[in-house]
Scaffold this motif. Structure first.
Motif, PDB file in Angstrom:
ATOM      1  N   LEU A   1      13.822   1.093  -1.507  1.00 25.00           N
ATOM      2  CA  LEU A   1      15.088   0.390  -1.736  1.00 25.00           C
ATOM      3  C   LEU A   1      16.230   1.015  -0.935  1.00 25.00           C
ATOM      4  N   LYS A   2      16.246   2.324  -0.925  1.00 27.23           N
ATOM      5  CA  LYS A   2      17.331   3.041  -0.246  1.00 27.23           C
ATOM      6  C   LYS A   2      17.154   3.045   1.274  1.00 27.23           C
ATOM      7  N   ALA A   3      15.937   3.290   1.740  1.00 23.85           N
ATOM      8  CA  ALA A   3      15.695   3.469   3.170  1.00 23.85           C
ATOM      9  C   ALA A   3      15.568   2.157   3.939  1.00 23.85           C
ATOM     10  N   PHE A   4      14.907   1.172   3.357  1.00 27.56           N
ATOM     11  CA  PHE A   4      14.631  -0.059   4.097  1.00 27.56           C
ATOM     12  C   PHE A   4      14.527  -1.203   3.099  1.00 27.56           C
ATOM     13  N   GLU A   5      15.648  -1.675   2.675  1.00 30.61           N
ATOM     14  CA  GLU A   5      15.718  -2.651   1.589  1.00 30.61           C
ATOM     15  C   GLU A   5      14.916  -3.924   1.864  1.00 30.61           C
ATOM     16  N   SER A   6      14.906  -4.397   3.108  1.00 26.98           N
ATOM     17  CA  SER A   6      14.204  -5.650   3.391  1.00 26.98           C
ATOM     18  C   SER A   6      12.679  -5.507   3.292  1.00 26.98           C
ATOM     19  N   GLY A   7      12.163  -4.276   3.280  1.00 22.64           N
ATOM     20  CA  GLY A   7      10.729  -4.066   3.156  1.00 22.64           C
ATOM     21  C   GLY A   7      10.255  -3.955   1.726  1.00 22.64           C
ATOM     22  N   VAL A   8      11.163  -4.104   0.774  1.00 25.50           N
ATOM     23  CA  VAL A   8      10.823  -3.952  -0.644  1.00 25.50           C
ATOM     24  C   VAL A   8       9.798  -4.993  -1.081  1.00 25.50           C
ATOM     25  N   PHE A   9       9.917  -6.205  -0.583  1.00 27.14           N
ATOM     26  CA  PHE A   9       8.978  -7.263  -0.979  1.00 27.14           C
ATOM     27  C   PHE A   9       7.551  -6.876  -0.597  1.00 27.14           C
ATOM     28  N   TRP A  10       7.353  -6.419   0.639  1.00 29.48           N
ATOM     29  CA  TRP A  10       6.016  -6.062   1.119  1.00 29.48           C
ATOM     30  C   TRP A  10       5.453  -4.896   0.315  1.00 29.48           C
ATOM     31  N   PHE A  11       6.267  -3.858   0.121  1.00 27.91           N
ATOM     32  CA  PHE A  11       5.842  -2.717  -0.689  1.00 27.91           C
ATOM     33  C   PHE A  11       5.476  -3.185  -2.096  1.00 27.91           C
ATOM     34  N   SER A  12       6.337  -3.997  -2.706  1.00 26.97           N
ATOM     35  CA  SER A  12       6.118  -4.459  -4.088  1.00 26.97           C
ATOM     36  C   SER A  12       4.820  -5.249  -4.203  1.00 26.97           C
ATOM     37  N   PHE A  13       4.562  -6.105  -3.225  1.00 30.78           N
ATOM     38  CA  PHE A  13       3.332  -6.883  -3.223  1.00 30.78           C
ATOM     39  C   PHE A  13       2.111  -5.969  -3.229  1.00 30.78           C
ATOM     40  N   LEU A  14       2.088  -5.001  -2.327  1.00 28.21           N
ATOM     41  CA  LEU A  14       0.949  -4.084  -2.236  1.00 28.21           C
ATOM     42  C   LEU A  14       0.825  -3.215  -3.479  1.00 28.21           C
ATOM     43  N   TYR A  15       1.949  -2.744  -3.971  1.00 26.28           N
ATOM     44  CA  TYR A  15       1.969  -1.858  -5.135  1.00 26.28           C
ATOM     45  C   TYR A  15       1.472  -2.593  -6.383  1.00 26.28           C
ATOM     46  N   VAL A  16       1.950  -3.805  -6.595  1.00 23.63           N
ATOM     47  CA  VAL A  16       1.503  -4.594  -7.749  1.00 23.63           C
ATOM     48  C   VAL A  16       0.026  -4.959  -7.598  1.00 23.63           C
ATOM     49  N   PHE A  17      -0.406  -5.272  -6.396  1.00 23.69           N
ATOM     50  CA  PHE A  17      -1.819  -5.563  -6.135  1.00 23.69           C
ATOM     51  C   PHE A  17      -2.673  -4.354  -6.520  1.00 23.69           C
ATOM     52  N   ALA A  18      -2.235  -3.152  -6.147  1.00 27.69           N
ATOM     53  CA  ALA A  18      -2.973  -1.929  -6.493  1.00 27.69           C
ATOM     54  C   ALA A  18      -3.024  -1.743  -8.011  1.00 27.69           C
ATOM     55  N   ILE A  19      -1.922  -1.979  -8.689  1.00 29.30           N
ATOM     56  CA  ILE A  19      -1.885  -1.843 -10.152  1.00 29.30           C
ATOM     57  C   ILE A  19      -2.829  -2.848 -10.801  1.00 29.30           C
ATOM     58  N   ILE A  20      -2.828  -4.071 -10.301  1.00 28.47           N
ATOM     59  CA  ILE A  20      -3.719  -5.108 -10.844  1.00 28.47           C
ATOM     60  C   ILE A  20      -5.178  -4.697 -10.648  1.00 28.47           C
ATOM     61  N   GLU A  21      -5.505  -4.159  -9.487  1.00 27.22           N
ATOM     62  CA  GLU A  21      -6.883  -3.712  -9.251  1.00 27.22           C
ATOM     63  C   GLU A  21      -7.245  -2.566 -10.189  1.00 27.22           C
ATOM     64  N   HIS A  22      -6.324  -1.650 -10.405  1.00 23.72           N
ATOM     65  CA  HIS A  22      -6.587  -0.549 -11.351  1.00 23.72           C
ATOM     66  C   HIS A  22      -6.858  -1.112 -12.745  1.00 23.72           C
ATOM     67  N   ILE A  23      -6.038  -2.032 -13.186  1.00 25.97           N
ATOM     68  CA  ILE A  23      -6.237  -2.655 -14.504  1.00 25.97           C
ATOM     69  C   ILE A  23      -7.573  -3.385 -14.546  1.00 25.97           C
ATOM     70  N   ASN A  24      -7.908  -4.081 -13.461  1.00 28.88           N
ATOM     71  CA  ASN A  24      -9.157  -4.842 -13.388  1.00 28.88           C
ATOM     72  C   ASN A  24     -10.380  -3.931 -13.533  1.00 28.88           C
ATOM     73  N   TYR A  25     -10.346  -2.754 -12.946  1.00 25.74           N
ATOM     74  CA  TYR A  25     -11.491  -1.846 -13.030  1.00 25.74           C
ATOM     75  C   TYR A  25     -11.502  -1.022 -14.308  1.00 25.74           C
ATOM     76  N   TYR A  26     -10.354  -0.493 -14.685  1.00 29.38           N
ATOM     77  CA  TYR A  26     -10.320   0.533 -15.727  1.00 29.38           C
ATOM     78  C   TYR A  26      -9.855   0.052 -17.101  1.00 29.38           C
ATOM     79  N   HIS A  27      -9.440  -1.198 -17.205  1.00 32.94           N
ATOM     80  CA  HIS A  27      -8.942  -1.675 -18.492  1.00 32.94           C
ATOM     81  C   HIS A  27      -9.523  -3.042 -18.860  1.00 32.94           C
ATOM     82  N   PHE A  28      -9.009  -4.088 -18.235  1.00 29.62           N
ATOM     83  CA  PHE A  28      -9.429  -5.442 -18.576  1.00 29.62           C
ATOM     84  C   PHE A  28      -9.919  -6.178 -17.337  1.00 29.62           C
ATOM     85  N   ARG A  29     -10.929  -6.987 -17.560  1.00 30.49           N
ATOM     86  CA  ARG A  29     -11.450  -7.783 -16.453  1.00 30.49           C
ATOM     87  C   ARG A  29     -10.440  -8.884 -16.137  1.00 30.49           C
TER      88      ARG A  29
END
Length: 168
Positions: free
Chosen positions: A109-137
């Motif tokens: 957010l501080k360094a490159f605000e316009s790249g937040v969308f791309w980071f957020s997409f990848l970060y949420v995708f990673a969290i979803i994959e973690h949930i998919n493997y380690y918690h709920f299908r």
């Protein structure tokens, strides 16, 4: 029945592995072919989120590979204790890496605000994959699996989550 299970496990492991490889190839090809992607794809936060996603996808591939290997040997029970301990470590380490990702988000957010969308997409995708493997299908691939999901009326624990629960 056994052939079908082996085939399903093989497709799961190779599918996760291919997704990991294809994402990396796409990442590099976008960097090479499109100058405008450099600032989005090479920022610390975006690289962090991408590596986190790839790391979690590789864990899924490893899990399905080990399950497939056991099925080939006609062992359909849970993974051995030592292998499950590795996934318990991965689960905890992922949570640590996900927590660091929150700091990476504020950096982005501080360094490159316009790249937040791309980071957020990848970060949420990673969290979803973690949930998919380690918690709920969360992934249902075939129409039969979708019907099963609708019938069960809610999320079902993932196979790995069930195995790890029995480990404790």
């Amino acid at each position: 029945m056994q052939k079908r299970v082996k085939r399903k496990l093989f497709h799961l492991y190779t599918g996760e592995l291919m997704a990991t490889v294809i994402f990396a190839v796409l990442w590099v090809s976008f960097l090479v072919q499109h100058d405008w992607t450099d600032s989005y794809l090479t920022s610390f936060s975006s690289v962090y989120a991408f590596v986190l996603l790839e790391f979690i996808l590789l864990q899924g591939s490893l899990y399905w590979f080990l399950k497939w290997k056991r099925a080939k040997e006609n062992h359909y029970a849970h993974l051995p204790y030592t292998q499950l301990r590795i996934f318990l470590f991965f689960k905890r380490f992922n949570l640590f890496l996900i927590a660091i990702g929150i700091a990476a988000f504020f950096y982005q957010l501080k360094a490159f605000e316009s790249g937040v969308f791309w980071f957020s997409f990848l970060y949420v995708f990673a969290i979803i994959e973690h949930i998919n493997y380690y918690h709920f299908r969360l992934s249902y691939q075939s129409p039969e699996e979708m019907r099963e999901f609708i019938r069960q009326r809610g999320l079902r624990r993932s196979i790995l989550a069930k195995e790890l629960n029995e480990l404790k």
